[in-house]
Design an enzyme around this catalytic site. Structure first.
Site, mmCIF file in Angstrom:
data_model
loop_
_atom_site.group_PDB
_atom_site.id
_atom_site.type_symbol
_atom_site.label_atom_id
_atom_site.label_comp_id
_atom_site.label_asym_id
_atom_site.label_seq_id
_atom_site.Cartn_x
_atom_site.Cartn_y
_atom_site.Cartn_z
ATOM 1 N N LYS A 1 0.857 -1.188 0.000
ATOM 2 C CA LYS A 1 0.000 0.000 0.000
ATOM 3 C C LYS A 1 0.895 1.241 0.000
ATOM 4 O O LYS A 1 1.913 1.281 0.700
ATOM 5 C CB LYS A 1 -0.898 -0.023 1.240
ATOM 6 C CG LYS A 1 -1.988 1.041 1.250
ATOM 7 C CD LYS A 1 -2.916 0.839 2.466
ATOM 8 C CE LYS A 1 -4.060 1.851 2.491
ATOM 9 N NZ LYS A 1 -4.974 1.622 3.643
ATOM 10 N N SER B 1 -9.788 1.657 2.461
ATOM 11 C CA SER B 1 -8.885 2.395 1.612
ATOM 12 C C SER B 1 -7.801 1.549 0.935
ATOM 13 O O SER B 1 -7.178 2.027 -0.016
ATOM 14 C CB SER B 1 -8.205 3.477 2.450
ATOM 15 O OG SER B 1 -7.394 2.881 3.448
ATOM 16 N N SER C 1 -10.104 -0.697 6.689
ATOM 17 C CA SER C 1 -9.478 -0.456 5.386
ATOM 18 C C SER C 1 -8.734 -1.641 4.785
ATOM 19 O O SER C 1 -8.337 -1.584 3.624
ATOM 20 C CB SER C 1 -8.531 0.739 5.473
ATOM 21 O OG SER C 1 -9.252 1.939 5.357
#
Ligand SMILES: [Mg+2]
Ligand SMILES: [Zn+2]
Lengths: 490, 100, 471
Positions: A81, A156, A180
């Protein structure tokens, strides 16, 4: 086209690379080829680190040839990420304000992956500063759900979930502040784990809300998620909030089953707002666990009803402070202006997207003079109640069960205009972050729309091993059903 | 419309947060923040009398490191990231505006 | 005109003498090349996290115990405001739960000044203002060096117990002595490792309520502190006597014009939005640790002054100087070796400012005895002491080498009479009451005896002769 090593379990890739049966460079090339085919449609990555990945793979192969063991993730591509710091590799948080910034250091998880022989293949897209549940709030455009490109991947960590679901990487790391990791895992049909707060070092994770953030794995299978978590977990002296306990042993006991475990289905997370098809899948999961010998009952964890409200005060409050440093002085974007103060304003106004601004404003307000007690202070007390009610539930149950997301993947743009409706999609995942407890989302079939549904298993602090055993049981149940279907089909 | 937060409040908060809002944004944010605060207001109904606030989910205390120096970053690398540099320092516009 | 009382409370920020910064392993050093002692943590780089320095906590606890504070479980908060020399745009500081609370500092004159708290926090970087003569208001731009960012500070907040500029200066000096004694800080105001802000108000004498206070910043020496307090008190009194109000303000001391000026408000009213620092966990030194720190504390200045005064019977002012110079152990050692306490203190106060060199307690004791027995005059003893400092040795032998012996009574009287006879005009002036002439005669006698006369004895003889002269 299906490439040889894509969709293979990470453990199998690592084993064959360690034995010299498969070259890490081939593994990397095959994944890069898959990426080349589908990335334009999915947009999982902010940046590929293909050159570095090829070099790292060569090094792994040379070490194997020299008789060394490069580690438990030898040659396994991992997608990171883009809020995890990677030395010399752009780390943006999908924000204009950090565009082009090159961290001078690696996050602890990145270091640990390297030591385990894993190969970082790229930085994945996210909602800007991890604020969102759809990966639409990225300055660099949304990620699309590999199962249906008109749908969001969740967020996310949508880029990481989509990368795993699309076969771009067998493993990915995400971060989970209010769901997330788990919510995009559910929406993309992969396994996502939020470990106990403090299990995985946050050093090098660009903060959203420090008391809630936790890094965790995304993988196609429970076993691979467990393997990745074993590699990155463990005490880190660079993170004061890192738990001192030794890293958990997860893979070894994964097949021990759930015989005799007490599992509570959380009533507060099964009601209003949860789509009927999703609820049915959770009920099916409860049956599957019961069928494997668990004692399953419905239960109430009353304070969870207030989790969302508390979260949307606490997380923005911490974020408003964490994001103050993006002021145009030391790194990242600067928009010039005549004084430092006006330069700060111009920089932040140009550099942050609307959702980030909204949360900074909300958090600043919740902490400001005259409102602290009513908002932030009150939310902290609600947090105490959530912890207390969870603790009470865990006196009667080993694990809790709920949906991960109230719905399957929704269409891109569906909730963009109404932040509150977007916030509501985190209702089931938020309580674990408030309590600091672990939770996993495991794929359990599909909804009426044919899109993946994830169910969430929640556990008390540090009980990841038990939690993942139950997840493995659900995974097996799905496999059994799929095999039965395959056999039934002439 | 909700009385939770006014446009003036939003402007004040934007100032504290060093953000500037267009008229359009100001209007939109006021409505959106009010909606979130309205929703958050359900915690107000909860009796939290005597409940201690939780700042942190971990029961840890006294996490300390030894007072031993470790190498830091190379100045060249640090300054290379800076938007403006002068005399090996970070350059910023004047800290206060010109005298009023 | 009514009488006014000045009320002062001080906030002292003091850099702790650790090897590294408060939350990272960067060197805590003064004067290094700019931006060389920096890392992701103290630069506030995204993703970095603080880890508390045990050494800083220990020094803060040492100081707290030395100030008689209770050491309590404490918590770090974030104090949020934008400023370019603050890398994270918040300062990590202890807010409502400081580590040290409720102590006191005893000044040499016996005044006890309450200490409200002494808490831990991090320092900021250092800004240099370029253009406009270095003044912040007129600068063209500013340059920031983050070497100091994250250096551990204790902020020591006194109660408003000080009543004059002189007392405020004495407080800072005494605090410095405690900081040095405990090893908590090198406490150098000129290097900025000790910084003082003063809260100043005035009230009519005899009132117990406080007037409106102003906080005065930019006090870079104890001299500035004293001047600023005097100026600010006069300013406030003038306002009140003119029937006006004192506005609560933060004011800036300008050393050049000798005035305080209101600071321009920094764009917006401050609202620091304190909240618990989520990247750190609570701090609660246990009893074992506290006991260990307490056991390692050296005797503190107030206690040393008391001990020295009791042992030697000397006056407080002299004792204070000796303790400040760190000569009390030498004096007490010499006293134990049979020295004359009062004379030891006088020498330590006046003659050992440059250091003690090769002087040992036994020799010091022997010297003071020679002096007490009348074998050496004060002037001779001083000369012998200088030799002992320079090269050591036995005081009697040194005195002999220098040719010193005390003049016998007759010899001295003879020298005095000779001086009177040789200077009749001066003697007349002496008789007429011109006291200054006494010094002239002492000088004459000294010259005649090559310094072997005791000045005091000469003065006494002069007085005797004058009394015997018919008027
Ligand atoms: Mg302070
Ligand atoms: Zn540092």
């Amino acid at each position: 086209m299906r490439h040889a090593s894509t969709y293979l379990p990470a453990a199998e890739i690592a084993d064959s690379v360690r034995r010299g049966e498969r070259a890490a460079v081939e593994v990397v090339e095959e994944h890069l080829a898959t990426i080349a085919e589908r990335e334009p449609e999915v947009h999982a990555f902010n940046a590929l680190t293909d050159a570095q990945a090829r070099m790292a793979a060569e090094l792994i192969d040379r070490r194997v040839a020299a008789g060394e063991d490069p580690g438990p993730l030898a040659g396994v591509p991992v997608a990171l990420k883009d809020n995890l710091c990677t030395a010399g590799v752009p780390t943006t948080c999908s924000s204009r304000i950090l565009e082009g910034w090159l961290p001078p250091y690696d996050a602890t998880v990145v270091t640990r992956l390297g030591l385990a022989g894993a190969i970082a293949i790229g930085k994945t897209n996210l909602d800007e500063f991890a604020m969102g549940s759809s990966t639409e709030n990225s300055a660099f455009g949304p990620t699309h759900n590999p199962h249906d490109a008109s749908r969001v991947p969740g967020g996310s960590s949508g880029g990481s979930a989509a990368a795993v679901a699309a076969g771009f990487a067998p493993l990915a790391l995400g971060s989970d502040t209010g769901g997330s990791i788990r919510q995009p895992a559910a929406l993309c049909g992969v396994v996502g784990v939020k470990p106990t707060y403090g299990r995985v070092s946050r050093y090098g994770l660009i903060a959203f809300a420090s008391s809630l953030d936790q890094i965790g794995p995304l993988a196609p299978t429970v076993a691979d998620a467990a393997l990745l978590l074993e590699v990155v977990a463990g005490h880190d002296p660079l993170d004061s909030t890192s738990v001192p306990e030794p890293p958990p042993s997860l893979v070894a006991g994964l097949d021990d089953g759930v015989e005799g475990l007490r599992v509570g289905v959380v009533a507060e997370l099964m009601g209003q707002g949860v789509a009927p098809d999703v609820r049915r899948r959770v009920e099916a999961a409860a049956e599957a666990l019961a069928g494997a010998g668990a004692k399953v009952e419905e239960t109430s964890v009353a304070a969870l009803a207030y989790g969302l409200s508390a979260y949307y005060l606490i997380a923005p409050a911490e974020a408003s402070s964490n994001l103050a440093r993006y002021d145009g002085v030391r790194y990242g974007l600067r928009v010039d202006a005549p004084t430092t103060a006006t330069m700060n304003v111009a920089t932040r106004t140009a550099g942050f997207g609307p959702e980030v601004k909204r949360r900074i404003m909300l958090g600043t307000y919740a902490l400001s003079a005259g409102y602290y007690d009513a908002y932030y202070g009150k939310a902290q007390k609600v947090r105490t109640l959530v912890i207390r009610d969870f603790a009470a539930a865990y006196e009667s149950f080993d694990l809790l069960l709920s949906p991960t997301s109230p719905t399957t993947a929704f269409p891109l743009g569906a909730k963009a205009a109404d932040p509150l409706s977007m916030y509501l999609s985190d209702v089931c995942t938020i309580p674990s972050n408030l309590a600091g407890d672990p939770a996993v989302s495991v794929p359990f079939g599909t909804g009426d729309d044919g899109l993946p549904v994830g169910v969430q298993i929640l556990a008390p602090a540090l009980a990841e091993a038990t939690m993942l055993r139950a997840a493995a049981v659900l995974e097996d149940a799905m496999l059994d059903q799929a095999m039965a279907r395959a056999e039934a089909t002439p | 419309m909700s009385e939770r937060i006014t446009a003036e409040d939003v402007t004040h908060v934007a100032g504290l947060a060093r953000l500037e809002l267009s008229d359009d944004e100001l209007e939109r944010f006021t409505v959106q923040l009010a909606a979130v605060l309205d929703h958050a207001a359900d915690v107000e109904a909860l009796d939290t009398e005597g409940v201690a606030p939780t700042a942190h989910p971990l029961p840890l205390a006294n996490v300390l490191r030894d007072d031993v120096a470790r190498p830091g970053l190379e100045r060249a690398e640090v300054l290379a990231a800076a938007p403006a540099v002068e005399a090996d320092r970070f350059r910023v516009p004047p800290v206060l505006g010109p005298p009023a | 005109m009514s009488d006014w009382e000045t009320v002062v409370g001080l906030e002292v920020h003091c850099e702790l003498a650790t090897a590294t910064k408060l939350f990272c392993g960067c060197r805590n050093a003064f004067g290094d090349e700019p931006n060389t002692n920096v890392c992701p943590v103290c630069l506030g780089l995204p993703g970095s996290l603080p880890v508390l320095n045990r050494g800083a906590v220990e020094l803060a606890v040492r100081l707290g115990l030395a100030l008689g504070c209770r050491v309590e479980p404490s918590l770090f908060h974030r104090k949020n405001y934008f400023y370019p020399d603050m890398p994270k745009d918040y300062q990590v500081s202890q807010y409502d739960r400081p580590i040290n609370v409720d102590g006191a500092l005893e000044l040499p004159d016996g005044t006890r000044v309450g200490i409200e708290r002494a808490h831990l926090e991090e320092d900021t970087g250092k800004s240099t203002h370029v253009g406009g003569g270095g003044r912040i208001h007129e600068a063209d731009h500013s340059l920031v060096d983050y070497n100091r960012a994250g250096v551990p500070l204790v902020e020591i907040v006194s109660r408003p117990d000080l009543r004059s500029a002189e007392q405020a200066r004495a407080y800072v000096n005494e605090l410095r002595a405690v900081l040095l004694a405990t090893g908590a800080s090198d406490a150098r105001m000129e290097e900025g490792s000790l910084r003082v802000d003063a809260n100043i108000s005035v009230r009519p004498a005899g009132f117990s309520t406080f007037g409106t206070r102003c906080e005065v910043k930019n006090l870079n020496s104890t001299r500035s502190l004293g001047r600023a307090i005097d100026y600010e008190a006069r300013r406030q009194i003038a306002l009140l006597e003119a029937g006006e109000q004192v506005a609560q303000q933060t004011r800036h001391w300008d050393e050049a014009d000798g005035r305080t000026h209101p600071l321009r408000s920094k764009e917006e009213a401050y609202d620091y939005r304190y909240f618990p620092e989520p990247d750190l966990v609570p701090l609660a030194p246990d009893d074992a640790w506290l006991g260990q720190v307490r056991a390692g504390l050296p005797p503190l200045p107030a206690e040393r002054r008391r001990r020295l005064a009791e042992a030697t019977g000397s006056v407080p002012a002299a004792v204070a100087v000796v303790v400040e110079r760190g000569l009390d152990d030498l004096v007490l050692g010499a006293l134990a070796a049979g020295g004359d306490g009062r004379r030891l203190v006088v020498h330590a106060e006046h003659d050992l400012a440059g250091g003690t060199g090769a002087l040992d307690p036994e020799a010091f004791a022997a010297l003071s005895r020679l002096e007490a027995d009348g074998a050496l005059t004060a002037t001779q003893a001083k000369a012998v002491l200088a030799e002992l400092v320079a090269g050591g040795g036995d005081p009697a032998a040194v005195a002999e080498r220098l040719g010193f012996r005390a003049l016998g009574g007759d010899e001295l009287a003879g020298a005095v009479d000779a001086a009177i006879a040789a200077n009749p005009d001066a003697w007349d002036r002496y008789l007429a009451g011109d006291a200054k002439v006494s010094g002239f005669f002492v000088g004459q006698v000294m010259r005649a005896t090559r310094g072997q006369a005791d000045g005091k004895a000469v003065t006494a003889l002069l007085a005797q002769r004058a009394a015997a002269t018919p008027g």
